[in-house]
Design an enzyme around this catalytic site. Structure first.
Site, short mmCIF file in Angstrom:
data_model
loop_
_atom_site.label_atom_id
_atom_site.label_comp_id
_atom_site.label_asym_id
_atom_site.label_seq_id
_atom_site.Cartn_x
_atom_site.Cartn_y
_atom_site.Cartn_z
N GLU A 8 0.82 -1.21 0.00
CA GLU A 8 0.00 0.00 0.00
C GLU A 8 0.86 1.26 0.00
OE1 GLU A 8 -0.41 -2.68 1.78
OE2 GLU A 8 -2.51 -3.25 1.91
N CYS A 46 -1.80 0.15 7.04
CA CYS A 46 -2.18 0.45 5.66
C CYS A 46 -3.62 0.94 5.55
CB CYS A 46 -1.93 -0.77 4.78
SG CYS A 46 -0.15 -1.04 4.60
#
Ligand code: THU
Length: 133
Positions: free
Chosen positions: A61, A95
């Site tokens: 991410e 994330c």
């Protein structure tokens, strides 16, 4: 914004799997790939990039939000994360926060439990609005 057709989720899944195939995960042996749709129609992707100093490893991410910003910014609307088998994976807690910054509570995530808004995956999120108060 209208959710994409089923075929678009499939396209995102494919992009995430392609990114996963480029992961650098020699330490965990756990490649991850992500893909997201941006509100202007772009698709951004990322893969995890690990480091011999384990704690410095970057989740997939991180690469995705970096690509988002470096290719013109915008808001994330739909997100897919896959593991090394190409199966749907939940993003880790850190994330989820990265995604919140650029997608907010309405970002739709494909998860093993189905399509869920980020507000369900990161309830009572801390975000940019708090800093404005
Ligand atoms: N990983 C990601 O890239 N994203 C996630 O959301 C979950 C975990 C990576 C980090 C590490 O390289 C590997 O998966 C094993 O934890």
């Amino acid at each position: 914004m209208t959710p994409p057709a089923e075929a678009d989720w499939e396209r995102l899944r494919k992009a995430a799997r392609e990114a996963m195939s480029r992961a650098y995960a020699p330490y965990s042996g756990y490649p991850v790939g992500v893909a997201a749709l941006v509100d202007d129609g772009r698709t951004v992707t990322g893969c995890n990039v690990e480091n011999a100093s384990y704690g410095l490893s970057l989740c997939a991410e991180c690469g995705l939000v970096s690509q988002l910003q470096n290719t013109g910014g915008g808001r994330l609307t739909h997100f897919v994360c896959v593991d090394g088998n190409g199966r749907s994976l939940v993003p880790c807690g850190r994330c989820r926060q990265l995604l919140y910054e650029f997608g907010g509570p309405d970002l739709l995530l494909e998860t093993p439990a189905g399509i869920l808004p980020l507000s369900r995956m990161l309830p009572q999120a801390f975000g940019p609005d708090h800093l404005a108060q």
